[in-house]
Enzyme design. Structure first.
Site, PDB file in Angstrom:
ATOM      1  N   GLU A   1       0.839  -1.207   0.000  1.00 30.42           N
ATOM      2  CA  GLU A   1       0.000   0.000   0.000  1.00 30.42           C
ATOM      3  C   GLU A   1       0.876   1.260   0.000  1.00 30.42           C
ATOM      4  O   GLU A   1       0.635   2.198   0.750  1.00 30.42           O
ATOM      5  CB  GLU A   1      -0.912   0.018   1.228  1.00 30.42           C
ATOM      6  CG  GLU A   1      -1.699  -1.282   1.404  1.00 30.42           C
ATOM      7  CD  GLU A   1      -2.743  -1.224   2.508  1.00 30.42           C
ATOM      8  OE1 GLU A   1      -3.879  -1.637   2.244  1.00 30.42           O
ATOM      9  OE2 GLU A   1      -2.432  -0.784   3.616  1.00 30.42           O
TER      10      GLU A   1
ATOM     11  N   CYS B   1     -10.722   0.185   7.572  1.00 32.80           N
ATOM     12  CA  CYS B   1     -10.245   1.513   7.964  1.00 32.80           C
ATOM     13  C   CYS B   1     -10.952   2.630   7.217  1.00 32.80           C
ATOM     14  O   CYS B   1     -11.154   3.717   7.762  1.00 32.80           O
ATOM     15  CB  CYS B   1      -8.738   1.616   7.766  1.00 32.80           C
ATOM     16  SG  CYS B   1      -8.158   1.101   6.142  1.00 32.80           S
TER      17      CYS B   1
END
Lengths: 621, 621
Positions: free
Chosen positions: B301, B394
């Site tokens: 990421e 998230c």
């Protein structure tokens, strides 16, 4: 390389025994094979010892060292691949260099293998692990497969029976426990399929073929529990006859395809071949890098969508290209079609060749087609230079085993003739017809084939070889030379065939759907892809500034510098870099271009002069 | 949003209290904020309950359910972000909808928090875990930070003291244990830094600021042990004053930068601001997608190399764009420079807006700029459509907390005047000067600002707004309108400022070093990036076939269809697809092009009509 294939059908080709093929040690492939023998295999042996892979066996024997298990759970396979390399190398050169190692490892395997044939140092050596409790993770069949391949290589190379016995006991356990009435276990990482078929060929035991068949029939039922990875990652999402898009982890996909094709070769189940043809088109016609790399994504080391082919983030794992070559070889044997040999050559001379340094002792795991100025290359994931070894060390011993056997992929033969697939100097001995090939290929396009015996000689003419010519003496030209097909000559004893391939450098474009290389071309000469490295640019000009003239057709050759026989001299411009990441589009925008000429080197030679920016695909001005 | 900043310096801006800003519910941002209030927040509450996040607390209380811990180790943070959203929403609308939830959670937190202030349901609830034993992994300070942010929001929104007391106890433990004489622990995921500074602002306790300062001073010493990830992933490779290239996990990088800037805002240490300016240039001028997305790589990421900006594999995590906005806001407060507000708007109206479905209850985690025909979209990693929830959840509650507070990012004010940063209809009340803004922006370019009180009104003129004009009544034009700067007007009570921004659609190109979009343009109108979706194409034409005419300058607007106020009509051709993945380059190659016109929609609206191919960057013919 494969053993003799039992079932024969029209169009099928027969592998040569290892001893029937010899590469000229001065040839590109032959020199690489010598480097493998003198540097790479021992480097693998040293690192396998250093990283504890052999200790993983020793610690499980009485009086063995009191050390923890080291390495990943599939560490055994690195040892087995190295043993396989040694086996082929013994068969090729008769070396006794690793006799002591072989003896010790055979002792260890015999001691560690359990009574039922089970053998896996990670599971046996890790409290809480149970055999085949988590086949999606533990690579137990994968490791067993590599054991079988090693044993086959050692048996063929040296007549060794000790490894073969251990391997047969492992295979017998698979037959017994996971046979038709047993547990339907498949492995998260395909590999055992080809190994079982090879073991069948070596031993004549049909139960091993049946075990391989069950492995491929059981795949695609979503029986592997998805955890961190999903079913597609393992190719467990669709039965092999329906899974016609290359998906998931690239090495797994390609090993599986090789296994399915191997089962076809021995069973003749045409539904398997049909599916593999479609799968091959997906992999090689929509998802392959121009270097023969496979796997577009670092994430999960996987295939991407069709035409998702980023040069900078090409994962193109070395093992994937090796697996691709192994699959193509089996497709070639199954069909006799030149396209499969063409792709073997592409990946061997570009993606795979790039993986290894000129010293034979440093390796790329991932083989990108572009490295940017300012690349952050401190990780194993995307290093700026080849590394001596990897925490996940699958690639180096895979290279070693391939190179030790690479001569066996060059030709096939049967009672009617001989077929040359990899164009290389060497000698290839068939039952009816033998051939000596003299050539400086891939640097030079002239091949002179001298026949011994008589029969039909087939020589692959590469698809790029428009304008190839042939002269036959002492034989009759039957077909060709047609690019992308086999030149066929009926040869009498002593016949010579002189094939001349045009080696003019070429520019190649990609399908426009390959967005990542839009407006770019790659430079090729013969079968080699070229690249531009920062080290070859004038001071003050960055690789990112280069643009080729759209009409660029004149490419000069630069003489041998002692390292690279043929470099290329390209002309273009250096463009002043933009200043804004995003700016209004202006069709009349003026660019500041400075004429420049620069050298391109074969892609397989990049990063041998220190880290630096590189690109295969060059933008047109 | 931030509380009052203690230190004031020239050029600095002062945040408005939440109650001093009101968005017109008919405006783009206002309507989205209403959707957040009526759909998204409750969706988060429902899913946090469903996925066991609240049970993770309940199970640690006497008589609590006998259930295992569920979710990832940072699951607490999803609860805290949802509580933060509720806190801002109470402050905005006074809603009592979640009173029962707040009461129960406050009870639970008070029961579960240990005597020393420690509170983490994963570590407390997992045998073998010890507090702060593996800070590179366990996200304990990250979760504590989100607890503090939630408490600050609830305290500001409702005067709630219970959460603030819990949060202060957690912060006091950090001060005590990790203070100047304590263990030099930092977290693998930056986040606590901004939270501690905000808690300092809310409580006046300088020890929290000092704890934040220690966190940033200790980062970059390579104290976090590299395991699966390396130091760069955690931004622990270089001290914050030297780490001027955006690297590693994008959300971590951006949260850290926001924290460093927050410490600067309260400490005035200019060496911190200097480094953040350089870091910002790296992130926003070499590594940002045109939609305002950050993070080029799915793997880890993470940020990629400069100009590594693949539209198809753009990771562009929603949380990264939210973090980018939060950082820009702090840089804006620190400097008063319009560039930071410009990028807040870009990411808010494009990357962040795209993350949420028209229903407010489905979300993208990754926000690619291209989806190919044939995309394999069955994974959470790269789905073809927004998902209701994620295993790693998230993003949705991050969207909820941002949207519940988004009005607070629109304007700043102090005793001398008012500054409008996000152009939106609404009312903004400063101590000296207040403003009511009437506009249909971002669909319409006319803004009418009516002043109450007197002082200097500053209105940001977007950098793209070449040709903007202004009419002032009852005030004096001091500066502008200049694109990329603030229009400044000295206003008397009742003054009106009529700013007119040109909304002609524009084509935008990227720096040529952004190889992945070479030869392409993106279509923009006002601050919105547009895209083409398969759903809008004539039958038989695929997105991949579209080419814009190089001289394409006429773009027609398509009237409101009830969903999208302004769509665009583009003209170009549909190109017959290539047949070979790689082919000889021929400069004179003829293409088969068919004229076609097609509709583009705002990027933020894509994938609301089912899965299908999409692209932002369109190749030129």
């Amino acid at each position: 390389m494969l053993g003799p294939v039992a079932l024969r059908r029209p169009g099928r080709l027969a592998p040569l025994p290892s001893s029937a093929a010899r590469l000229d040690p001065a040839s590109f492939l032959g020199a690489w094979q010598e480097l493998n023998a003198t540097a790479t295999i021992q480097h693998c042996v040293d690192n396998i010892e250093r990283t504890g892979v052999i200790d993983n066996l020793r610690r499980l024997t009485p009086g063995g060292p009191d050390v923890p298990f080291r390495g990943p759970w599939f560490a055994d396979s690195d040892l087995y691949k190295t043993l396989e390399a040694i086996g082929w190398e013994i068969g090729r050169s008769g070396t006794g260099q690793w006799s002591h190692l072989l003896s010790e490892v055979a002792d260890l395997l015999e001691q560690v293998q359990e009574a039922d044939g089970y053998l896996n140092t990670y599971v046996q050596g890790t409290p809480g692990e149970e055999p085949f409790a988590q086949p999606e993770r533990t690579h137990e069949l994968y490791c067993a497969g590599h054991l079988m391949q090693a044993a086959v290589a050692l048996h063929r190379g040296s007549g060794d029976e000790r490894f073969l016995t251990v391997a047969r006991r492992a295979a017998d356990m698979i037959v017994k426990d996971f046979g038709g009435d047993g547990r339907p276990v498949i492995d998260g990482h395909a590999e055992v399929e080809t190994a079982l078929v090879e073991l069948c060929r070596e031993t004549g035991e049909p139960a091993y073929l049946e075990a391989a068949r069950l492995q491929i029939e059981r795949r695609g039922q979503r029986t592997l529990p998805p955890g961190r990875f999903d079913s597609i990652y393992y190719q467990d999402h669709l039965p092999v006859r329906e899974a016609t898009e290359a998906l998931g982890h690239a090495v797994r996909q390609l090993y599986l395809a090789a296994g399915v094709t191997d089962v076809y070769l021995e069973s003749g189940d045409e539904t398997l071949l049909d599916a593999q043809r479609q799968l091959w088109d997906s992999a090689f016609r929509t998802k392959m890098f121009v270097t023969g790399g496979h796997g577009s994504r670092h994430r999960d080391e996987s295939y991407g969508d069709p035409y998702e082919l980023p040069p900078d983030r090409a994962y193109a794992e070395t093992c994937a290209s090796i697996a691709a070559l192994q699959w193509c070889w089996r497709m070639l044997l199954a069909t006799g079609e030149a396209r499969y040999a063409e792709e073997m050559e592409r990946t061997l001379l570009n993606a795979i060749a790039a993986s290894t340094s000129h010293t034979g002792t440093a390796f790329f795991y991932s083989n990108p087609l572009q490295l940017r100025t300012g690349h952050e290359g401190s990780t194993e994931d995307a290093p700026s230079e080849r590394l001596s070894w990897y925490k996940c060390a699958c690639c180096p011993p895979n290279i070693a085993r391939l190179l030790a056997s690479v001569h066996s992929y060059a030709a096939t033969a049967d009672g009617t003739g001989l077929q040359l697939h990899l164009l290389t100097a060497g000698t290839f001995t068939g039952p009816a017809l033998s051939a000596t090939v003299q050539t400086g290929y891939p640097w030079d396009g002239d091949l002179v084939v001298t026949a011994t015996g008589s029969g039909e000689l087939a020589v692959r003419v590469p698809a790029w070889a428009d304008g190839a010519t042939v002269t036959v003496t002492g034989g009759e030209l039957l077909a060709g030379p047609t690019p992308g097909e086999y030149l066929r000559v009926s040869c009498s004893d002593g016949a010579t065939v002189h094939l001349s391939l045009p080696m003019t450098p070429r520019l190649v474009r990609a399908d426009e759907r390959a967005d990542a290389v839009r407006g770019c071309v790659s430079v090729h000469r013969g079968p080699l892809v070229y690249c531009v490295e920062q080290a070859d640019l004038p001071a003050g000009i960055l690789v990112e500034q280069l643009r080729l003239a759209p009409s660029a057709t004149v490419i000069d050759e630069v003489p041998d510098d002692g390292v690279t026989p043929v470099r290329l001299r390209l002309t273009g411009v250096a463009r002043r870099p933009d200043t804004d990441l995003y700016a209004p589009y202006d069709p009349a925008r003026a660019t500041e271009d400075t004429p420049v000429s620069f050298t391109a080197i074969p892609y397989h030679s990049w990063a041998n002069r220190g880290p630096g920016a590189m690109r295969v695909w060059l933008p047109l001005a």
